[in-house]
Motif scaffolding. Sequence first.
Motif, mmCIF file in Angstrom:
data_model
loop_
_atom_site.group_PDB
_atom_site.id
_atom_site.type_symbol
_atom_site.label_atom_id
_atom_site.label_comp_id
_atom_site.label_asym_id
_atom_site.label_seq_id
_atom_site.Cartn_x
_atom_site.Cartn_y
_atom_site.Cartn_z
ATOM 1 N N VAL A 22 0.806 -1.201 -0.139
ATOM 2 C CA VAL A 22 0.003 -0.096 -0.008
ATOM 3 C C VAL A 22 0.948 1.370 -0.035
ATOM 4 C CG1 VAL A 22 -1.803 1.128 1.170
ATOM 5 C CG2 VAL A 22 -1.763 -1.191 1.341
ATOM 6 N N ASP A 23 0.636 2.047 -0.780
ATOM 7 C CA ASP A 23 1.175 3.258 -0.997
ATOM 8 C C ASP A 23 0.360 4.418 -0.802
ATOM 9 O OD1 ASP A 23 3.689 2.026 -1.657
ATOM 10 O OD2 ASP A 23 3.582 2.745 -3.950
ATOM 11 N N ILE A 24 0.647 5.221 0.158
ATOM 12 C CA ILE A 24 -0.246 6.342 0.528
ATOM 13 C C ILE A 24 0.307 7.738 0.007
ATOM 14 C CG2 ILE A 24 -1.288 7.773 2.486
ATOM 15 C CD1 ILE A 24 -0.640 5.076 4.198
ATOM 16 N N TYR A 25 -0.456 8.370 -0.613
ATOM 17 C CA TYR A 25 -0.294 9.670 -1.340
ATOM 18 C C TYR A 25 -1.007 10.934 -0.556
ATOM 19 C CZ TYR A 25 1.991 7.316 -5.162
ATOM 20 O OH TYR A 25 2.744 6.501 -5.880
ATOM 21 N N GLU A 26 -0.419 12.116 -0.142
ATOM 22 C CA GLU A 26 -0.891 13.057 0.777
ATOM 23 C C GLU A 26 -0.486 14.485 -0.029
ATOM 24 O OE1 GLU A 26 -2.824 13.885 3.272
ATOM 25 O OE2 GLU A 26 -1.987 15.950 3.076
ATOM 26 N N LYS A 27 -1.426 15.323 -0.176
ATOM 27 C CA LYS A 27 -1.217 16.574 -0.835
ATOM 28 C C LYS A 27 -0.281 17.450 0.210
ATOM 29 C CE LYS A 27 -4.634 19.609 -0.258
ATOM 30 N NZ LYS A 27 -5.777 20.332 -0.446
ATOM 31 N N LEU A 28 -0.139 17.650 1.342
ATOM 32 C CA LEU A 28 0.626 18.169 2.582
ATOM 33 C C LEU A 28 2.028 17.281 2.786
ATOM 34 C CD1 LEU A 28 -1.953 19.598 4.807
ATOM 35 C CD2 LEU A 28 -0.695 20.776 3.137
ATOM 36 N N PRO A 29 2.931 17.975 3.224
ATOM 37 C CA PRO A 29 4.225 17.101 3.658
ATOM 38 C C PRO A 29 3.919 16.198 4.758
ATOM 39 C CG PRO A 29 5.045 19.397 2.991
ATOM 40 C CD PRO A 29 3.151 19.427 3.070
ATOM 41 N N VAL A 30 2.811 16.711 5.667
ATOM 42 C CA VAL A 30 2.831 15.989 6.857
ATOM 43 C C VAL A 30 1.473 14.959 6.908
ATOM 44 C CG1 VAL A 30 3.890 17.763 8.159
ATOM 45 C CG2 VAL A 30 1.698 18.032 7.670
ATOM 46 N N PRO A 31 1.549 13.950 7.274
ATOM 47 C CA PRO A 31 0.489 13.052 7.460
ATOM 48 C C PRO A 31 -0.694 13.373 8.410
ATOM 49 C CG PRO A 31 2.113 12.001 8.592
ATOM 50 C CD PRO A 31 2.439 13.231 8.200
ATOM 51 N N PHE A 32 -1.734 12.209 8.534
ATOM 52 C CA PHE A 32 -2.731 12.450 9.613
ATOM 53 C C PHE A 32 -3.957 13.159 9.404
ATOM 54 C CE2 PHE A 32 1.225 11.748 12.140
ATOM 55 C CZ PHE A 32 1.270 10.372 11.739
ATOM 56 N N GLY A 33 -3.889 14.071 8.313
ATOM 57 C CA GLY A 33 -5.025 14.847 7.685
ATOM 58 C C GLY A 33 -5.914 15.331 9.027
ATOM 59 N N LEU A 34 -7.324 14.679 9.008
ATOM 60 C CA LEU A 34 -8.184 15.452 9.924
ATOM 61 C C LEU A 34 -8.034 15.292 11.468
ATOM 62 C CD1 LEU A 34 -11.325 16.627 10.508
ATOM 63 C CD2 LEU A 34 -11.852 13.906 10.330
ATOM 64 N N VAL A 35 -6.927 14.130 11.782
ATOM 65 C CA VAL A 35 -6.763 13.950 13.167
ATOM 66 C C VAL A 35 -5.660 15.055 13.690
ATOM 67 C CG1 VAL A 35 -5.632 12.450 14.867
ATOM 68 C CG2 VAL A 35 -6.811 11.422 12.909
ATOM 69 N N ARG A 36 -4.976 15.618 12.471
ATOM 70 C CA ARG A 36 -3.985 16.840 12.820
ATOM 71 C C ARG A 36 -4.460 18.078 12.930
ATOM 72 N NH1 ARG A 36 1.822 17.777 12.444
ATOM 73 N NH2 ARG A 36 2.078 20.162 11.846
ATOM 74 N N PHE A 37 -5.573 18.305 11.885
ATOM 75 C CA PHE A 37 -5.700 19.563 11.739
ATOM 76 C C PHE A 37 -7.413 19.885 11.970
ATOM 77 C CE2 PHE A 37 -2.523 18.968 8.210
ATOM 78 C CZ PHE A 37 -1.568 19.927 8.709
ATOM 79 N N GLY A 38 -8.000 18.692 12.326
ATOM 80 C CA GLY A 38 -9.399 18.966 12.656
ATOM 81 C C GLY A 38 -9.629 18.669 14.210
ATOM 82 N N VAL A 39 -8.806 17.924 14.564
ATOM 83 C CA VAL A 39 -9.354 17.449 16.178
ATOM 84 C C VAL A 39 -8.817 18.565 16.947
ATOM 85 C CG1 VAL A 39 -8.710 16.159 18.074
ATOM 86 C CG2 VAL A 39 -9.200 14.943 15.973
ATOM 87 N N ALA A 40 -9.786 19.091 18.012
ATOM 88 C CA ALA A 40 -9.476 20.293 19.037
ATOM 89 C C ALA A 40 -8.171 19.991 19.676
ATOM 90 C CB ALA A 40 -10.610 20.536 19.634
ATOM 91 N N PRO A 41 -7.341 21.115 19.622
ATOM 92 C CA PRO A 41 -6.250 20.847 20.340
ATOM 93 C C PRO A 41 -6.223 20.350 21.937
ATOM 94 C CG PRO A 41 -6.506 23.044 20.078
ATOM 95 C CD PRO A 41 -7.602 22.531 19.357
ATOM 96 N N ASP A 42 -7.324 20.820 22.689
ATOM 97 C CA ASP A 42 -7.516 20.369 24.027
ATOM 98 C C ASP A 42 -8.266 18.828 24.111
ATOM 99 O OD1 ASP A 42 -10.020 21.208 22.941
ATOM 100 O OD2 ASP A 42 -10.704 22.413 24.849
ATOM 101 N N HIS A 43 -8.277 18.288 22.844
ATOM 102 C CA HIS A 43 -8.712 16.857 23.004
ATOM 103 C C HIS A 43 -7.473 15.691 22.588
ATOM 104 C CE1 HIS A 43 -13.183 17.588 22.367
ATOM 105 N NE2 HIS A 43 -12.688 17.975 23.540
ATOM 106 N N PRO A 44 -6.537 15.718 23.078
ATOM 107 C CA PRO A 44 -5.103 15.026 22.941
ATOM 108 C C PRO A 44 -5.497 13.479 22.968
ATOM 109 C CG PRO A 44 -5.052 15.956 25.076
ATOM 110 C CD PRO A 44 -6.143 16.731 24.440
ATOM 111 N N GLU A 45 -6.414 13.179 23.709
ATOM 112 C CA GLU A 45 -6.827 11.755 23.668
ATOM 113 C C GLU A 45 -7.202 11.066 22.383
ATOM 114 O OE1 GLU A 45 -10.418 13.678 24.588
ATOM 115 O OE2 GLU A 45 -8.605 14.079 25.245
ATOM 116 N N VAL A 46 -7.905 11.990 21.843
ATOM 117 C CA VAL A 46 -8.549 11.609 20.447
ATOM 118 C C VAL A 46 -7.556 11.410 19.421
ATOM 119 C CG1 VAL A 46 -9.996 12.196 18.544
ATOM 120 C CG2 VAL A 46 -10.843 12.846 20.949
#
Length: 443
Positions: A22-46
């Motif tokens: 499996v090869d994963i292609y991502e538009k940004l240099p960094v992975p994790f999408g919604l987990v990195r950029f969508g989850v609220a910063p005060d929800h680290p457990e998520v």
Amino acid sequence: MLYVSWNCPSDMASAHHDRAQVDIYEKLPVPFGLVRFGVAPDHPEVKNVINTFTQTARSDRCSYYGNVAVGRDVTVRELQQAYHAVVLSYGAEDSRALGIPGENLAGVYSARAFVGWYNGLPENRHLKPDLSCETALVLGHGNVALDVARILLSPLDLLRKTDITASSLAALACSRVKRVWLVGRRGPLQVSFTNKELREMINLPGARPVLDPADFTGLANAVKDAPRPRKRLTELMIKTALEQPAQETAAAREWGLRFQRSPQEVLPTADGTRARGVRVALTLGGSGDSAQAVPTGEVEELEGGLVLSSIGYRSLPLDPAVPFDPRHGVIPNSSGRVRGAPGLYCSGWVKRGPTGVIMSTMNDSFDTAQAVLEDLQAGVLDVAASREGFGAVGSILRSRGVRPVSFSDWEKIDAAEVARGKAAGKPREKIVDPEEMLQLIGH
């Protein structure tokens, strides 16, 4: 060898096949999408789900290629020629428009852009929301609406311990917002936030909930036979509304829910340059989840110089070769199989629409992976024909001057962010400029 291309920033899931690569292609240099950029910063457990994604990415049968925009740097047809199966899971990267006069005034933002701003999404790093007013209006009654309201009202000491970006923390330190109203078209029985998110908002230090008991008249009986989550959620709202008189009234900040109010117009200031509030139509609605908001003919003006629209997300077409339903904002599919395109699959919000949480999206990706395996067993995928995978795609990218970012490259960025965060007493300090990321790894 089965080669599968997974265009998937947040669902790093490998099919259960002992020869799958499996090869994963991502538009940004960094992975994790919604987990990195969508989850609220005060929800680290998520964000702990990142650990599972990392284990998958480190597998010798999985490779990550960041900084590659599918549809621009490499086409879907080129991916199909290089792989036996291609899975599109690029989410919903746009917001639904309000479609009302004044929504383009200064002071009006999509909740998606606001979340991206405080979470370090590169495209939103220059947002600079104006937080100079005392009252903010959040249009929507979902978890994202509660997220942005909570971030606006959270004590700075709480936010300083999170991975919220330095620039947004500095802006929030100067914020004058002390009141947030969350406005919805329908009633208490149709809110789409969860019990956990509501309880967190109710218990937010220094912020007082303001709920009108009249909004909940008769609802205790109405939800007796409702599904348990809906019943618990409604009971919590009722309890909060009834207990308000006994609560401390000297809280510096407050928030509340406004029901059965449909936005009609964002009202401009006298000079016509900024938002000063929202005109809403009062509505009536039924009791079910699908109840519609019907205008009563009455209108009301809600005051607020900051307006955040949180009425949903929508996916966008990725490539002319991929069918797309613009009305529903999804790729037409059957159980993840893109209609009329054997060997092409989709997963997540672009498959079923922007609903659900991370776990439901992960489960959805497992279902799509199962469809790939079923097609393999049924002979739909011709694995007898050799495919080069990244060997072919890499040549295309080099010819176009595109340099992919590997997972080990990402780990260098990760280490730098964690080091910067440690110096500031935070779990990490996100790098928000892609060029800075690439410079860090020598690109």
